[in-house]
Design an enzyme around this catalytic site. Structure first.
Site, PDB file in Angstrom:
ATOM      1  N   TYR A  36     -13.314  13.047  -3.401  1.00 42.01           N
ATOM      2  CA  TYR A  36     -12.821  11.845  -2.723  1.00 42.01           C
ATOM      3  C   TYR A  36     -11.329  11.576  -2.860  1.00 42.01           C
ATOM      4  O   TYR A  36     -10.781  10.806  -2.077  1.00 42.01           O
ATOM      5  CB  TYR A  36     -13.591  10.611  -3.213  1.00 42.01           C
ATOM      6  N   GLY A  83      -7.717  12.087  -2.128  1.00 45.59           N
ATOM      7  CA  GLY A  83      -7.007  12.774  -1.058  1.00 45.59           C
ATOM      8  C   GLY A  83      -7.640  12.394   0.264  1.00 45.59           C
ATOM      9  O   GLY A  83      -8.362  11.410   0.366  1.00 45.59           O
ATOM     10  N   GLY A 107     -10.040  12.067   3.313  1.00 48.39           N
ATOM     11  CA  GLY A 107     -11.483  12.160   3.526  1.00 48.39           C
ATOM     12  C   GLY A 107     -12.270  11.952   2.251  1.00 48.39           C
ATOM     13  O   GLY A 107     -11.783  11.402   1.279  1.00 48.39           O
ATOM     14  N   HIS A 162     -12.143   3.431  -3.877  1.00 49.28           N
ATOM     15  CA  HIS A 162     -10.910   3.135  -3.143  1.00 49.28           C
ATOM     16  C   HIS A 162     -11.094   3.403  -1.648  1.00 49.28           C
ATOM     17  O   HIS A 162     -10.698   2.585  -0.809  1.00 49.28           O
ATOM     18  CB  HIS A 162      -9.762   3.970  -3.719  1.00 49.28           C
ATOM     19  N   ASP A 163     -11.708   4.534  -1.312  1.00 49.50           N
ATOM     20  CA  ASP A 163     -11.992   4.840   0.100  1.00 49.50           C
ATOM     21  C   ASP A 163     -12.859   3.752   0.726  1.00 49.50           C
ATOM     22  O   ASP A 163     -12.606   3.298   1.845  1.00 49.50           O
ATOM     23  CB  ASP A 163     -12.707   6.188   0.237  1.00 49.50           C
ATOM     24  N   ASP A 172      -5.667  -1.005  -3.964  1.00 56.53           N
ATOM     25  CA  ASP A 172      -4.789  -0.057  -4.648  1.00 56.53           C
ATOM     26  C   ASP A 172      -4.649  -0.388  -6.130  1.00 56.53           C
ATOM     27  O   ASP A 172      -4.618   0.512  -6.979  1.00 56.53           O
ATOM     28  CB  ASP A 172      -3.418  -0.031  -3.976  1.00 56.53           C
TER      29      ASP A 172
END
Length: 151
Positions: A55, A57, A59, A75-76, A126
């Site tokens: 996860y 980076g 995608g 985070h995604d 973030d």
């Protein structure tokens, strides 16, 4: 532009500046990199998270390989939630470009109260990720893995 490519471009720009501590810049991914730098000090420490696990980076899919990779999955998911907020509906409010205000002091990130609703949400995504990275061990074996077989 692909977020991972933007992160690498940011790394090159920061490298050219020759500084290990960069104040917040007017580009969101640099801001996120600076947050990571705040919580995990070291010259360009945030670059090592650009291609980690399933996860971290661009995608993400499958099962996170460890606690650190789970930070990136969360985070995604946080960015996905931000994109669904009415306050973040403009293209300029995308989590990948939205600028926000924050402070860094003694390895602690604080999102400022003057952020609008969208900026506050993204800043918090973030901030939580940066603190999660700091609390999670880094396993070199999970850097640049074959995501087709491990995720």
């Amino acid at each position: 532009m692909n977020p991972a490519h933007l992160l690498v471009l940011s790394a090159v720009c920061v490298s050219l500046l020759g500084a290990s501590s960069i104040p917040p810049q007017p580009l969101h991914l640099i801001q996120f990199g600076n947050m990571i730098q705040c919580t995990v000090p070291g010259f360009l420490s945030w670059i090592k998270y650009a291609d980690y696990g399933c996860y971290c980076g661009a995608g993400g899919s499958g099962t996170p390989v460890d606690k650190l990779d789970r930070c990136c999955q969360v985070h995604d998911n946080c960015y996905t939630q931000a994109q669904k907020l009415p306050a973040c509906s403009s293209i300029m409010d995308s989590p990948y470009v939205k600028i926000y205000s924050y402070d860094c002091s003694e390895r602690t990130v604080t999102c400022k109260a003057d952020n609008d609703e969208c900026a506050a949400f993204i800043c918090n995504c973030d901030r939580v990720a940066a603190h999660c990275f700091a609390a999670s061990p880094y396993n070199n074996n999970n850097y640049n893995i074959d995501t087709t077989t491990r995720c």
